[in-house]
Design a protein around this motif. Structure first.
Motif, PDB file in Angstrom:
ATOM      1  N   ASP A   1      -0.003  35.446  29.700  1.00 37.47           N
ATOM      2  CA  ASP A   1       0.032  35.806  31.124  1.00 37.47           C
ATOM      3  C   ASP A   1       0.160  37.315  31.299  1.00 37.47           C
ATOM      4  OD1 ASP A   1      -0.223  33.180  31.859  1.00 37.47           O
ATOM      5  OD2 ASP A   1       1.899  32.888  32.333  1.00 37.47           O
ATOM      6  N   ALA A   2       0.995  37.934  30.473  1.00 39.74           N
ATOM      7  CA  ALA A   2       1.157  39.386  30.565  1.00 39.74           C
ATOM      8  C   ALA A   2      -0.142  40.094  30.224  1.00 39.74           C
ATOM      9  CB  ALA A   2       2.281  39.844  29.636  1.00 39.74           C
ATOM     10  N   LEU A   3      -0.824  39.629  29.169  1.00 43.05           N
ATOM     11  CA  LEU A   3      -2.100  40.236  28.789  1.00 43.05           C
ATOM     12  C   LEU A   3      -3.152  40.025  29.869  1.00 43.05           C
ATOM     13  CD1 LEU A   3      -2.136  39.127  25.055  1.00 43.05           C
ATOM     14  CD2 LEU A   3      -2.152  41.508  25.842  1.00 43.05           C
TER      15      LEU A   3
ATOM     16  N   ALA B   1      -6.594  42.191   6.419  1.00 43.68           N
ATOM     17  CA  ALA B   1      -6.469  41.509   7.709  1.00 43.68           C
ATOM     18  C   ALA B   1      -5.444  40.387   7.637  1.00 43.68           C
ATOM     19  CB  ALA B   1      -7.823  40.952   8.140  1.00 43.68           C
ATOM     20  N   GLN B   2      -4.802  40.158   8.785  1.00 41.08           N
ATOM     21  CA  GLN B   2      -3.916  39.015   8.971  1.00 41.08           C
ATOM     22  C   GLN B   2      -4.161  38.468  10.378  1.00 41.08           C
ATOM     23  OE1 GLN B   2       0.183  39.232   7.537  1.00 41.08           O
ATOM     24  NE2 GLN B   2      -0.239  41.264   6.660  1.00 41.08           N
ATOM     25  N   HIS B   3      -3.550  37.321  10.669  1.00 34.81           N
ATOM     26  CA  HIS B   3      -3.803  36.676  11.960  1.00 34.81           C
ATOM     27  C   HIS B   3      -2.513  36.126  12.535  1.00 34.81           C
ATOM     28  CE1 HIS B   3      -5.679  33.829  14.884  1.00 34.81           C
ATOM     29  NE2 HIS B   3      -6.569  34.790  14.949  1.00 34.81           N
ATOM     30  N   ILE B   4      -2.228  36.499  13.766  1.00 34.96           N
ATOM     31  CA  ILE B   4      -1.146  35.880  14.529  1.00 34.96           C
ATOM     32  C   ILE B   4      -1.727  34.624  15.152  1.00 34.96           C
ATOM     33  CG2 ILE B   4       0.492  36.159  16.432  1.00 34.96           C
ATOM     34  CD1 ILE B   4       0.309  39.201  15.953  1.00 34.96           C
ATOM     35  N   GLN B   5      -1.282  33.471  14.712  1.00 32.38           N
ATOM     36  CA  GLN B   5      -1.941  32.224  15.072  1.00 32.38           C
ATOM     37  C   GLN B   5      -1.851  31.900  16.561  1.00 32.38           C
ATOM     38  OE1 GLN B   5      -3.866  30.417  13.053  1.00 32.38           O
ATOM     39  NE2 GLN B   5      -3.481  31.839  11.377  1.00 32.38           N
ATOM     40  N   ASP B   6      -0.719  32.184  17.158  1.00 31.84           N
ATOM     41  CA  ASP B   6      -0.510  31.774  18.556  1.00 31.84           C
ATOM     42  C   ASP B   6       0.269  32.849  19.301  1.00 31.84           C
ATOM     43  OD1 ASP B   6      -0.126  30.535  20.970  1.00 31.84           O
ATOM     44  OD2 ASP B   6       0.882  28.762  20.168  1.00 31.84           O
ATOM     45  N   ALA B   7      -0.404  33.525  20.211  1.00 33.45           N
ATOM     46  CA  ALA B   7       0.251  34.519  21.061  1.00 33.45           C
ATOM     47  C   ALA B   7       0.239  34.072  22.519  1.00 33.45           C
ATOM     48  CB  ALA B   7      -0.440  35.874  20.914  1.00 33.45           C
ATOM     49  N   SER B   8       0.233  32.760  22.725  1.00 32.64           N
ATOM     50  CA  SER B   8       0.078  32.229  24.082  1.00 32.64           C
ATOM     51  C   SER B   8       1.242  32.585  24.992  1.00 32.64           C
ATOM     52  CB  SER B   8      -0.091  30.707  24.040  1.00 32.64           C
ATOM     53  OG  SER B   8       0.995  30.086  23.375  1.00 32.64           O
ATOM     54  N   ASN B   9       2.423  32.863  24.431  1.00 28.26           N
ATOM     55  CA  ASN B   9       3.548  33.171  25.315  1.00 28.26           C
ATOM     56  C   ASN B   9       3.504  34.606  25.855  1.00 28.26           C
ATOM     57  OD1 ASN B   9       4.270  34.437  22.961  1.00 28.26           O
ATOM     58  ND2 ASN B   9       6.259  33.434  22.760  1.00 28.26           N
TER      59      ASN B   9
ATOM     60  N   THR C   1      -8.049  36.991  20.486  1.00 29.23           N
ATOM     61  CA  THR C   1      -8.981  35.871  20.486  1.00 29.23           C
ATOM     62  C   THR C   1      -8.525  34.724  21.378  1.00 29.23           C
ATOM     63  OG1 THR C   1      -7.896  35.045  18.480  1.00 29.23           O
ATOM     64  CG2 THR C   1      -9.829  36.440  18.184  1.00 29.23           C
ATOM     65  N   ASP C   2      -7.256  34.709  21.791  1.00 30.82           N
ATOM     66  CA  ASP C   2      -6.693  33.696  22.688  1.00 30.82           C
ATOM     67  C   ASP C   2      -6.840  32.287  22.119  1.00 30.82           C
ATOM     68  OD1 ASP C   2      -5.383  32.676  24.873  1.00 30.82           O
ATOM     69  OD2 ASP C   2      -7.137  32.667  26.181  1.00 30.82           O
ATOM     70  N   PRO C   3      -5.825  31.679  21.518  1.00 26.77           N
ATOM     71  CA  PRO C   3      -4.433  32.116  21.650  1.00 26.77           C
ATOM     72  C   PRO C   3      -3.944  33.072  20.568  1.00 26.77           C
ATOM     73  CG  PRO C   3      -4.482  29.979  20.598  1.00 26.77           C
ATOM     74  CD  PRO C   3      -5.918  30.338  20.874  1.00 26.77           C
ATOM     75  N   GLY C   4      -4.779  33.386  19.591  1.00 24.52           N
ATOM     76  CA  GLY C   4      -4.316  34.203  18.488  1.00 24.52           C
ATOM     77  C   GLY C   4      -4.689  35.668  18.629  1.00 24.52           C
TER      78      GLY C   4
ATOM     79  N   LEU D   1      -6.836  42.806  27.835  1.00 24.33           N
ATOM     80  CA  LEU D   1      -7.384  42.733  26.485  1.00 24.33           C
ATOM     81  C   LEU D   1      -7.738  41.332  26.005  1.00 24.33           C
ATOM     82  CD1 LEU D   1      -5.210  45.375  24.565  1.00 24.33           C
ATOM     83  CD2 LEU D   1      -7.533  45.607  25.432  1.00 24.33           C
ATOM     84  N   LEU D   2      -7.507  40.307  26.803  1.00 25.61           N
ATOM     85  CA  LEU D   2      -7.896  38.968  26.366  1.00 25.61           C
ATOM     86  C   LEU D   2      -9.407  38.924  26.142  1.00 25.61           C
ATOM     87  CD1 LEU D   2      -5.747  36.530  28.539  1.00 25.61           C
ATOM     88  CD2 LEU D   2      -5.538  36.999  26.094  1.00 25.61           C
ATOM     89  N   GLY D   3      -9.815  38.421  24.964  1.00 26.40           N
ATOM     90  CA  GLY D   3     -11.228  38.371  24.628  1.00 26.40           C
ATOM     91  C   GLY D   3     -11.808  39.708  24.208  1.00 26.40           C
ATOM     92  N   LYS D   4     -10.938  40.702  23.978  1.00 24.22           N
ATOM     93  CA  LYS D   4     -11.415  42.037  23.629  1.00 24.22           C
ATOM     94  C   LYS D   4     -10.723  42.551  22.367  1.00 24.22           C
ATOM     95  CE  LYS D   4     -12.347  43.174  28.457  1.00 24.22           C
ATOM     96  NZ  LYS D   4     -12.034  44.087  29.587  1.00 24.22           N
TER      97      LYS D   4
END
Length: 277
Positions: free
Chosen positions: A162-164, A151-159, A135-138, A18-21
């Motif tokens: 790798d799983a995504l 709407a809301q935004h998770i600013q950083d989901a970088s951890n 949107t990577d990293p959010g 789902l990265l970028g999707k």
């Protein structure tokens, strides 16, 4: 109907990347209120070690079934609140290496963006679309209903990146408990759960890009057809003349459904896209 599948082979499970999707799902809570949890989420299954207590190779960030792995809660929801939560794990996966509580965003819980009634931006007595754009990293998280959205935004989901990136398995669950306060308190208390026999998740789709899908009409179309797709060339139908026996394929559903009687539900849509839990 409950289906059980036991396999340690990743190839036996559809791995969503789902990265970028953007992933969308229409949710009809059917009155699922305090103490109920409708969960629509991703996990890094199958577990690499053992099949677990359910003998299905399931895993998640809280070790349900005895196995641990990263988990992305796209939707944990009832009529009073919606949480979207990232749960990272580091290898080797274990209770100590997984983030049990996670982090993310929440709607409702007494706020006017999400709740029961027309005074809320999203009225949870009616179907709405949940949309998450990676949107990577959010992660952009939004809900849409009848021309209104929040709407809301998770600013950083970088951890959990790798799983995504590796691909995760879409999973659904529905249960009730008198101790669901972490999800819906306030406004709910520890009274017995108020859960109907079923809720409906429908029109699940994944698209490229990060823009949320347009708000849906207030209700499903009379035919319940899923709409066209650029992947399906429908010329072969000859305006419905060739739409005989439903072969269960996506393109039969998208191309032939409009020519069927009102209320027709094709095999492909009923098996994969209209899920009652």
């Amino acid at each position: 109907t409950e289906k059980q599948h036991s396999s340690p082979d990743r190839g036996d499970f559809h791995q969503l990347e789902l990265l970028g999707k953007t992933i969308n799902v229409t949710i009809d809570l059917n009155g699922a209120s305090c103490g109920c949890n409708v969960a629509f989420y991703l996990v890094s299954m199958p577990n690499a070690g053992a099949p677990g207590s359910g003998n299905d190779w399931y895993c998640d960030a809280n070790g349900v079934g005895g196995n641990w792995c990263p988990e992305v809660d796209l939707v944990e929801v009832n009529q009073n609140s919606w949480h979207a939560t990232m749960h990272s794990c580091s290898k080797p996966y274990s209770s100590g290496s997984c983030d049990h509580g996670g982090y993310g965003v929440r709607f409702g819980q007494g706020q006017k963006d999400f709740g029961i009634g027309s005074e809320f931006t999203i009225d949870t007595t009616k179907p709405f679309v949940a949309s998450l754009s990676f949107t990577d990293p959010g992660v952009a998280v939004s809900a849409h209903q009848g021309g209104r959205s929040t709407a809301q935004h998770i600013q950083d989901a970088s951890n959990v990146r790798d799983a995504l990136n590796d691909g995760m398995v879409l999973t659904m669950a529905y249960w009730g408990s008198s101790s669901m306060g972490g999800l819906d308190s306030p406004p709910c208390s520890s009274d017995p759960a108020q859960c109907p026999a079923s809720v409906t998740l429908s029109d699940i789709s994944v698209s490229s890009g990060s823009s949320p899908s347009p708000s849906p009409a207030p209700g499903p179309s009379p035919s319940g057809c899923p709409g066209s797709s650029s992947a399906c060339d429908c010329a072969w139908t000859q305006s419905g003349a060739k739409c005989g026996l439903d072969d269960g394929s996506e393109c039969f559903c998208r191309c032939c459904c409009p020519f069927k009687e009102s209320g027709y539900l094709c095999k492909w849509r009923s098996e994969f896209f209209d899920i009652v839990v």
